[in-house]
Design a protein around this motif. Structure first.
Motif: not given
Length: 398
Positions: A45, A47, A69-70, A72, A97-98, A184
């Motif tokens: 994961n 950042t 974005y971060d 995964d 993510k986000g 997701i």
């Protein structure tokens, strides 16, 4: 009143049928992916800041400003088909993510590799650069290809169109099932991108998606760089030159064809000694291209068996081999989705002419959304970044 009731009943019936059709199609898509999916393992994961640092460290600084974005990262194991049999294959799944909107799916195909350690699913110990696409807002899928990752004990079927295509489409199906199972969100847009061998594999996957409706995949756009799609033309050009910067490519190519198509000929039919004896150990997955190139003759006449080298320019010689090469050069098809072909004009590894001839053939056949983008004075190495930056912005326009 009866007329209105009859009208309402008809509308209700149509809605039920339409809903049923949608449900059946969605169910079919999930079932295909469920059959393909084997497992998902979390790998890392990272950042946004870590990915920006990785981009700069690994020579992809042109992408650093695009990272948002971060992400995964997961190793995906899935079922695909090799020589008519189901096998396990693997690849890397990168999920941003986000995001405030549902990201599109993007499948990215890597270039020629020799070392098992370089397989994308070995992330973060391996790094292709395509991982950064996830941080720009795409759920990114990077297949290892058959012969790498969990299938590394198989001889990689280099430039085999069908196996290459299924390695991509089967992974996409498995990933779609996994994303749905984990709730997701993703959009209905699908993009393909690849460079060098990855450009060829991308085109093979595009052909599979556009011609096989049972895949239940719909392509939005494809970007393919320096893929050597005209394999016949590539070998014809090789027959006219004496030097080549990466003899390792031909070692891999001939070993792949000899195994994939069950020729099972002695490698001395294709190569001089001691290269013929050394090639299996050179291609055992423990060495990179530089190490393999250093161990092979520097000129093509010194690498190839003289009879085989002469046969490359003789229309009546090696006919079975050449027929297979022609079958893998995209005959009787042209892309219908928006497609960009990129190629450096100074590429000495994969000749620019192979993209030009492919473009000309497809346009003559009726391809109306196809563009060839030459990269002036670009070599095989220097053309990667300008292609990827342009393709990324193009995709975002959709």
């Amino acid at each position: 009143m009866k007329k209105h009731l009859h009208y309402a009943f008809c509308i209700l019936t149509l809605l039920i049928v339409a809903t049923g059709c949608k449900k059946n199609r969605d169910t079919e898509t999930i079932d295909i992916g469920k059959d393909a999916f084997v497992s998902a393992t979390s790998l890392a994961n990272l950042t946004k800041l870590q990915l920006q640092a990785a981009a700069t460290l690994k020579g992809f600084s042109a992408y650093a400003a695009l990272v948002q974005y971060d992400v995964d990262f997961y190793q995906i194991t899935y079922k695909t088909t090799y020589k008519g049999n189901k096998i396990n294959a693997s690849g890397l799944l990168c999920i941003p993510k986000g995001m405030t909107s549902s990201p599109a799916l993007l499948s990215a195909q890597h270039g020629t590799m020799f070392s098992d350690a370089d397989a994308p699913s070995n992330f973060p110990n391996s790094f292709t650069g395509f991982e950064l696409f996830a941080s720009t807002g795409f759920i990114t899928v990077i297949p290892d290809f058959v012969g790498y990752g969990v299938s590394k004990d198989i001889v990689h079927p280099y430039y085999d169109m069908q196996t290459s295509a299924l390695a991509v489409t089967d992974m996409l199906q498995a990933v779609k099932y996994y994303l749905k199972d984990k709730n997701i969100a993703f959009s209905n847009k699908l993009f393909l991108v690849g460079y060098s061998e990855g450009g060829y594999v991308t085109m093979a996957a595009q052909k599979e998606i556009e011609t096989n409706t049972t895949d239940n995949l719909t392509l939005t756009a494809a970007a393919e760089g320096a893929g050597g799609y005209d394999v016949t033309g590539m070998l014809a050009k090789v027959a006219t030159v004496t030097t080549y910067p990466d003899p390792s490519f031909f070692a891999l190519f001939m070993q792949a064809y000899n195994t994939t198509y069950n020729y099972n000929r002695p490698l001395t039919d294709f190569f001089t000694q001691p290269a013929a004896t050394n090639i299996p150990s050179l291609l055992d997955g423990s060495k990179n291209s530089d190490q393999i190139n250093a161990a092979l003759p520097a000129t093509l006449p010194a690498l190839f068996n003289p009879t085989f080298y002469a046969a490359l320019s003789n229309p009546t010689a090696e006919t079975a081999f050449k027929a297979q090469v022609a079958a893998n050069s995209f005959p009787n098809w042209y892309p219908v989705s928006p497609t960009r072909l990129y190629h450096g004009t100074a590429d000495q590894n994969v000749y620019f002419e192979t993209s030009q001839s492919t473009f000309n053939k497809f346009k003559a056949a009726g391809s109306s959304q196809l563009t060839l983008i030459p990269i002036p004075n670009g070599t095989h190495e220097t053309s990667v970044t300008p292609m990827m930056v342009d393709a990324l912005q193009w995709f975002k326009g959709f």
